[in-house]
Design an enzyme around this catalytic site. Sequence first.
Site, mmCIF file in Angstrom:
data_model
loop_
_atom_site.group_PDB
_atom_site.id
_atom_site.type_symbol
_atom_site.label_atom_id
_atom_site.label_comp_id
_atom_site.label_asym_id
_atom_site.label_seq_id
_atom_site.Cartn_x
_atom_site.Cartn_y
_atom_site.Cartn_z
ATOM 1 N N LYS A 1 -1.843 -0.249 -0.695
ATOM 2 C CA LYS A 1 -2.936 -1.025 -0.118
ATOM 3 C C LYS A 1 -2.479 -1.880 1.057
ATOM 4 O O LYS A 1 -3.171 -1.974 2.055
ATOM 5 C CB LYS A 1 -3.535 -2.009 -1.134
ATOM 6 C CG LYS A 1 -4.226 -1.414 -2.300
ATOM 7 C CD LYS A 1 -4.879 -2.511 -3.136
ATOM 8 C CE LYS A 1 -3.939 -3.603 -3.618
ATOM 9 N NZ LYS A 1 -2.942 -3.248 -4.615
ATOM 10 N N ARG B 1 -9.690 -9.628 -7.804
ATOM 11 C CA ARG B 1 -8.954 -8.868 -8.815
ATOM 12 C C ARG B 1 -9.557 -9.053 -10.199
ATOM 13 O O ARG B 1 -9.057 -8.483 -11.163
ATOM 14 C CB ARG B 1 -7.516 -9.375 -8.854
ATOM 15 C CG ARG B 1 -6.471 -8.436 -8.267
ATOM 16 C CD ARG B 1 -5.149 -9.134 -8.481
ATOM 17 N NE ARG B 1 -3.977 -8.353 -8.305
ATOM 18 C CZ ARG B 1 -3.293 -8.252 -7.167
ATOM 19 N NH1 ARG B 1 -3.746 -8.778 -6.068
ATOM 20 N NH2 ARG B 1 -2.154 -7.594 -7.139
ATOM 21 N N ARG C 1 11.740 0.632 -5.676
ATOM 22 C CA ARG C 1 11.740 -0.103 -4.406
ATOM 23 C C ARG C 1 12.822 -1.190 -4.435
ATOM 24 O O ARG C 1 13.061 -1.822 -5.453
ATOM 25 C CB ARG C 1 10.363 -0.748 -4.258
ATOM 26 C CG ARG C 1 10.126 -1.447 -2.966
ATOM 27 C CD ARG C 1 8.663 -1.602 -2.716
ATOM 28 N NE ARG C 1 8.022 -2.565 -3.623
ATOM 29 C CZ ARG C 1 6.711 -2.742 -3.687
ATOM 30 N NH1 ARG C 1 5.895 -2.017 -2.940
ATOM 31 N NH2 ARG C 1 6.201 -3.626 -4.496
ATOM 32 N N ARG D 1 13.096 -6.694 -6.657
ATOM 33 C CA ARG D 1 12.280 -7.911 -6.785
ATOM 34 C C ARG D 1 11.886 -8.103 -8.248
ATOM 35 O O ARG D 1 11.602 -7.123 -8.937
ATOM 36 C CB ARG D 1 11.001 -7.722 -5.956
ATOM 37 C CG ARG D 1 10.658 -8.848 -5.057
ATOM 38 C CD ARG D 1 9.559 -8.469 -4.098
ATOM 39 N NE ARG D 1 8.300 -8.128 -4.777
ATOM 40 C CZ ARG D 1 7.195 -7.754 -4.123
ATOM 41 N NH1 ARG D 1 7.210 -7.672 -2.811
ATOM 42 N NH2 ARG D 1 6.104 -7.462 -4.760
#
Length: 233
Positions: A25, A99, A138, A171
């Site tokens: 997104k 959300r 990632r 992360r």
Amino acid sequence: MDDQEDDVTTGDLRAVLFGPPGAGKGTQAARLAERYGVPHIATGDIFRANVNGGTDLGREAKRYMDEGELVPDDVVIGMVADRVEDSGEAGFLLDGFPRTTPQAEALEGLLDDLGRPLDIVLHFRIDDDEVVRRIAGRRVCVDCGATYHVEHDVPEEEGVCDRCGGDVILRDDDREDVVRNRLDVYREETEPLAEFYGERGLLVEVDAVGDPDAITERATEAITSVRDGDTAA
Ligand code: AMP
């Protein structure tokens, strides 16, 4: 600039993008905001900037973000309302907000008051295993924010950023257990928005798997068809 941009009327689009974490997104929202000349309002980015800046808001948000939980509605709604009001006639592209149903209702009330209703809601679709593969693989540089991926984009020296030499890490909110929790939260809290916006005739489904340029094209076509007066549903 590609030739498609010529027929775009800039600055008058009011759109929401939603979909599970890892659906791409952020990338798509940035491209579309640029194409339509509207501000890109990404709540996750605003929270991360506050975390990095050590603000009170950042400290509060981080507790939730690190666990894959949502920041409480009142905190998010106040923050977004300020930005949407500031966007004036420029329109906006909301990425990561709303959300939850209360957030969607608050946004609807705010836009009704301003007399500037939404044009379109894009729902990015992708399945869970693909999400986990994308996110848990990632890696990011703590110093410059460059992103890598363990499967297809590794730094030359393990754990060291090619661009700036900073540490390349996983992360906290990209850990697989946290990603799974984010997906559960998404199903529970956010996916019902498809019905909310479907009932209002604003929803368009976008297949978020495949080449990023093709996905931008799909989203642009959906926006164009709404602007040409077709129904979005
Ligand atoms: P994102 O970058 O959009 O995935 O957002 C990262 C994190 O910020 C989320 O996992 C939430 O903890 C928090 N967050 C971002 N947007 C919202 C929102 N609209 N409501 C609640 N929490 C949010």
